[in-house]
Design a protein around this motif. Structure first.
Motif, PDB file in Angstrom:
ATOM      1  N   ALA A 188       0.816  -1.222   0.000  1.00 33.19           N
ATOM      2  CA  ALA A 188       0.000   0.000   0.000  1.00 33.19           C
ATOM      3  C   ALA A 188       0.845   1.265   0.000  1.00 33.19           C
ATOM      4  N   GLU A 189       2.041   1.207   0.585  1.00 37.90           N
ATOM      5  CA  GLU A 189       2.889   2.387   0.686  1.00 37.90           C
ATOM      6  C   GLU A 189       3.461   2.831  -0.657  1.00 37.90           C
ATOM      7  N   THR A 190       3.596   1.898  -1.603  1.00 40.95           N
ATOM      8  CA  THR A 190       4.337   2.219  -2.832  1.00 40.95           C
ATOM      9  C   THR A 190       3.580   1.942  -4.119  1.00 40.95           C
ATOM     10  N   VAL A 191       2.507   1.147  -4.086  1.00 47.60           N
ATOM     11  CA  VAL A 191       1.902   0.692  -5.334  1.00 47.60           C
ATOM     12  C   VAL A 191       1.352   1.841  -6.166  1.00 47.60           C
ATOM     13  N   ALA A 192       0.772   2.877  -5.545  1.00 46.18           N
ATOM     14  CA  ALA A 192       0.230   4.006  -6.310  1.00 46.18           C
ATOM     15  C   ALA A 192       1.345   4.730  -7.056  1.00 46.18           C
ATOM     16  N   ARG A 193       2.478   4.904  -6.391  1.00 50.01           N
ATOM     17  CA  ARG A 193       3.620   5.576  -7.026  1.00 50.01           C
ATOM     18  C   ARG A 193       4.120   4.776  -8.215  1.00 50.01           C
ATOM     19  N   VAL A 194       4.213   3.458  -8.068  1.00 45.45           N
ATOM     20  CA  VAL A 194       4.725   2.618  -9.149  1.00 45.45           C
ATOM     21  C   VAL A 194       3.768   2.626 -10.342  1.00 45.45           C
ATOM     22  N   VAL A 195       2.474   2.483 -10.082  1.00 44.96           N
ATOM     23  CA  VAL A 195       1.491   2.517 -11.169  1.00 44.96           C
ATOM     24  C   VAL A 195       1.540   3.858 -11.887  1.00 44.96           C
ATOM     25  N   ALA A 196       1.594   4.930 -11.135  1.00 48.35           N
ATOM     26  CA  ALA A 196       1.640   6.266 -11.734  1.00 48.35           C
ATOM     27  C   ALA A 196       2.897   6.455 -12.569  1.00 48.35           C
ATOM     28  N   ASP A 197       4.040   5.951 -12.102  1.00 52.12           N
ATOM     29  CA  ASP A 197       5.296   6.101 -12.848  1.00 52.12           C
ATOM     30  C   ASP A 197       5.215   5.413 -14.207  1.00 52.12           C
ATOM     31  N   PHE A 198       4.657   4.216 -14.246  1.00 49.37           N
ATOM     32  CA  PHE A 198       4.557   3.503 -15.531  1.00 49.37           C
ATOM     33  C   PHE A 198       3.523   4.157 -16.443  1.00 49.37           C
ATOM     34  N   ARG A 199       2.454   4.660 -15.898  1.00 51.89           N
ATOM     35  CA  ARG A 199       1.460   5.347 -16.723  1.00 51.89           C
ATOM     36  C   ARG A 199       2.020   6.663 -17.263  1.00 51.89           C
ATOM     37  N   ASP A 200       2.859   7.316 -16.480  1.00 53.90           N
ATOM     38  CA  ASP A 200       3.446   8.584 -16.921  1.00 53.90           C
ATOM     39  C   ASP A 200       4.392   8.401 -18.115  1.00 53.90           C
ATOM     40  N   VAL A 201       5.023   7.211 -18.237  1.00 56.32           N
ATOM     41  CA  VAL A 201       5.926   6.987 -19.362  1.00 56.32           C
ATOM     42  C   VAL A 201       5.226   6.274 -20.515  1.00 56.32           C
ATOM     43  N   GLY A 202       3.881   6.209 -20.459  1.00 57.67           N
ATOM     44  CA  GLY A 202       3.128   5.757 -21.626  1.00 57.67           C
ATOM     45  C   GLY A 202       2.511   4.388 -21.565  1.00 57.67           C
ATOM     46  N   PHE A 203       2.523   3.731 -20.393  1.00 57.32           N
ATOM     47  CA  PHE A 203       1.946   2.399 -20.291  1.00 57.32           C
ATOM     48  C   PHE A 203       0.566   2.497 -19.639  1.00 57.32           C
ATOM     49  N   GLU A 204      -0.475   2.329 -20.447  1.00 60.06           N
ATOM     50  CA  GLU A 204      -1.829   2.412 -19.934  1.00 60.06           C
ATOM     51  C   GLU A 204      -2.316   1.078 -19.365  1.00 60.06           C
ATOM     52  N   ASN A 205      -1.782  -0.011 -19.889  1.00 58.91           N
ATOM     53  CA  ASN A 205      -2.216  -1.339 -19.468  1.00 58.91           C
ATOM     54  C   ASN A 205      -1.335  -1.819 -18.314  1.00 58.91           C
ATOM     55  N   VAL A 206      -1.746  -1.519 -17.094  1.00 57.85           N
ATOM     56  CA  VAL A 206      -1.016  -1.920 -15.891  1.00 57.85           C
ATOM     57  C   VAL A 206      -1.890  -2.891 -15.112  1.00 57.85           C
ATOM     58  N   LEU A 207      -1.369  -4.089 -14.876  1.00 53.92           N
ATOM     59  CA  LEU A 207      -2.109  -5.124 -14.163  1.00 53.92           C
ATOM     60  C   LEU A 207      -1.448  -5.398 -12.823  1.00 53.92           C
ATOM     61  N   VAL A 208      -2.195  -5.262 -11.749  1.00 56.01           N
ATOM     62  CA  VAL A 208      -1.732  -5.615 -10.413  1.00 56.01           C
ATOM     63  C   VAL A 208      -2.360  -6.950 -10.048  1.00 56.01           C
ATOM     64  N   ILE A 209      -1.522  -7.947  -9.796  1.00 55.54           N
ATOM     65  CA  ILE A 209      -2.002  -9.253  -9.349  1.00 55.54           C
ATOM     66  C   ILE A 209      -1.654  -9.370  -7.869  1.00 55.54           C
ATOM     67  N   ASP A 210      -2.671  -9.411  -7.030  1.00 50.22           N
ATOM     68  CA  ASP A 210      -2.463  -9.307  -5.589  1.00 50.22           C
ATOM     69  C   ASP A 210      -2.595 -10.664  -4.910  1.00 50.22           C
ATOM     70  N   GLY A 211      -1.708 -10.904  -3.950  1.00 47.50           N
ATOM     71  CA  GLY A 211      -1.661 -12.185  -3.265  1.00 47.50           C
ATOM     72  C   GLY A 211      -2.419 -12.224  -1.964  1.00 47.50           C
ATOM     73  N   GLY A 212      -3.483 -11.431  -1.841  1.00 53.01           N
ATOM     74  CA  GLY A 212      -4.275 -11.438  -0.614  1.00 53.01           C
ATOM     75  C   GLY A 212      -3.779 -10.435   0.406  1.00 53.01           C
ATOM     76  N   SER A 213      -3.488  -9.225  -0.026  1.00 58.08           N
ATOM     77  CA  SER A 213      -2.984  -8.192   0.883  1.00 58.08           C
ATOM     78  C   SER A 213      -4.000  -7.884   1.974  1.00 58.08           C
ATOM     79  N   THR A 214      -3.482  -7.624   3.169  1.00 52.90           N
ATOM     80  CA  THR A 214      -4.346  -7.273   4.295  1.00 52.90           C
ATOM     81  C   THR A 214      -4.452  -5.767   4.487  1.00 52.90           C
ATOM     82  N   ASP A 215      -3.724  -5.000   3.665  1.00 49.47           N
ATOM     83  CA  ASP A 215      -3.827  -3.544   3.728  1.00 49.47           C
ATOM     84  C   ASP A 215      -4.685  -3.064   2.551  1.00 49.47           C
ATOM     85  N   ASP A 216      -4.522  -1.813   2.145  1.00 48.52           N
ATOM     86  CA  ASP A 216      -5.364  -1.237   1.088  1.00 48.52           C
ATOM     87  C   ASP A 216      -4.701  -1.294  -0.290  1.00 48.52           C
ATOM     88  N   THR A 217      -3.828  -2.264  -0.523  1.00 48.84           N
ATOM     89  CA  THR A 217      -3.096  -2.334  -1.787  1.00 48.84           C
ATOM     90  C   THR A 217      -4.038  -2.346  -2.990  1.00 48.84           C
TER      91      THR A 217
END
Length: 344
Positions: free
Chosen positions: A17-46
């Motif tokens: 949860a601490e970093t995923v928004a930053r990582v998604v935003a960074d890849f979208r900023d350089v032109g990648f619209e198709n970003v897939l997050v596959i989550d392993g059952g996080s207990t936070d707000d990931t």
């Protein structure tokens, strides 16, 4: 259509949860619209944070990074190319173009980002750095290839080449298994220098160096069974032989020095030595069979390539030779007619 339209950025997550928004935003900023997050059952707000940042989110059915990657590529990715990274903000989205170029140019089907090319201060502990070096040396010795950083989580590959890999690891051994399977299936691999940064404050790692390091070493050894059988069986044979010789030396010393015989230990020493020699011989035979198999597969692939390109086979058919004794042969009939005319 841009070069990035056929690329899916894959981010396996577990309590990021601490970093995923930053990582998604960074890849979208350089032109990648198709970003897939596959989550392993996080207990936070990931998952919710990732959706708000613009990523597609899927929750894996099992546990572990390896299972997540396999499930994501098989069931959730339709793009031709996959760019895989960790969601802990240690990798730089600006390196994505360099990672994908070997795929676009047809130079490779699998790309590994080399973290040691530009590793920032604090990005990796001394223990992890030493462990990584040892594992890479072991990989080079066992599997006869040097990919420089087989544990890197920054990868790019074609979906087709990934589906050719026989992957079974569920945890952090997935990167090691992918590297081994690339060697085994002779998939062209490129190594690209990347930047590796320290994890941001407040972000906890899911990696346990001792436990996961042991799993990785076991994975390297297990995969040697079908990629380097001489090492796999020879290593076990050497260990058994050494144990047998050590037990035999102990029995001999005790008998000569104190006159005490250890019949049970002596039997064990003989058995271990014989087993070790047999394993080593079996490893030599298995390595010979494996080498012959590789040669036959190479010939088969060359034949398929020649057939696909329409090139003629290098083998020439022998020229037909007339049988002088053949009564219906045209050449023979001509010679007989000439002879009869000469007699007349």
């Amino acid at each position: 259509m841009s070069d990035h339209d056929d690329v899916c950025v894959l981010l396996p997550t577990m309590n990021e949860a601490e970093t995923v928004a930053r990582v998604v935003a960074d890849f979208r900023d350089v032109g990648f619209e198709n970003v897939l997050v596959i989550d392993g059952g996080s207990t936070d707000d990931t998952r919710s944070i990732a959706r708000e940042a613009g990523a597609r989110v899927a929750e894996q059915s099992g546990r572990g990074k390896g299972q997540a990657v396999r499930e994501a590529v098989r069931d959730h990715v339709d793009a031709r190319y996959v760019l895989m990274a960790d969601a802990d903000a240690t990798y730089d989205a600006a390196d994505a173009t360099a990672m994908l170029d070997p795929l676009f140019d047809g130079e490779a089907d699998h790309v590994i980002g080399n973290r040691f090319a530009d590793m920032r201060s604090g990005a990796m502990t001394r223990l992890n750095r030493i462990g990584n070096r040892i594992i890479n040396l072991a990989f080079r010795g066992i599997h006869r290839e040097s990919y420089r950083d087989i544990l890197s989580g920054y990868r790019a590959f074609t979906r087709e080449s990934f589906l050719r890999l026989h992957l079974t690891a569920d945890g952090f051994g997935i990167e090691t298994e992918m590297a081994v399977e690339c060697v085994k299936n002779r998939i062209p691999v490129a190594v690209v220098p990347i930047t590796y940064r320290e994890r941001p404050g407040g972000s906890a790692t899911n990696l346990h160096p001792i436990r996961d390091g042991g799993v990785i070493f076991l994975e390297l050894y297990r995969k040697a069974k079908t990629n380097n059988p001489l090492f796999y069986f020879g290593g076990a044979g050497t260990a058994a032989t050494a144990a047998g010789l050590a037990m035999g030396a102990f029995v001999l010393y005790r008998y000569l020095a104190f006159g005490i015989s250890h019949e049970v230990v002596a039997v064990g020493a003989v058995g271990a030595t014989i087993l070790g020699i047999q394993l080593f011989v079996f490893g030599v035979l298995a390595d010979m069979i494996y080498s012959l198999h590789r040669e036959q597969m190479a010939r088969y692939e060359r034949a398929l390539g020649d057939e696909a390109t329409g090139r003629p086979s290098e083998r020439k058919e022998p020229e037909a030779v007339a049988d002088p004794g053949s009564g219906d042969d045209e050449a023979g009939s001509t010679r007989r007619g000439t002879t009869e005319e000469a007699r007349n």
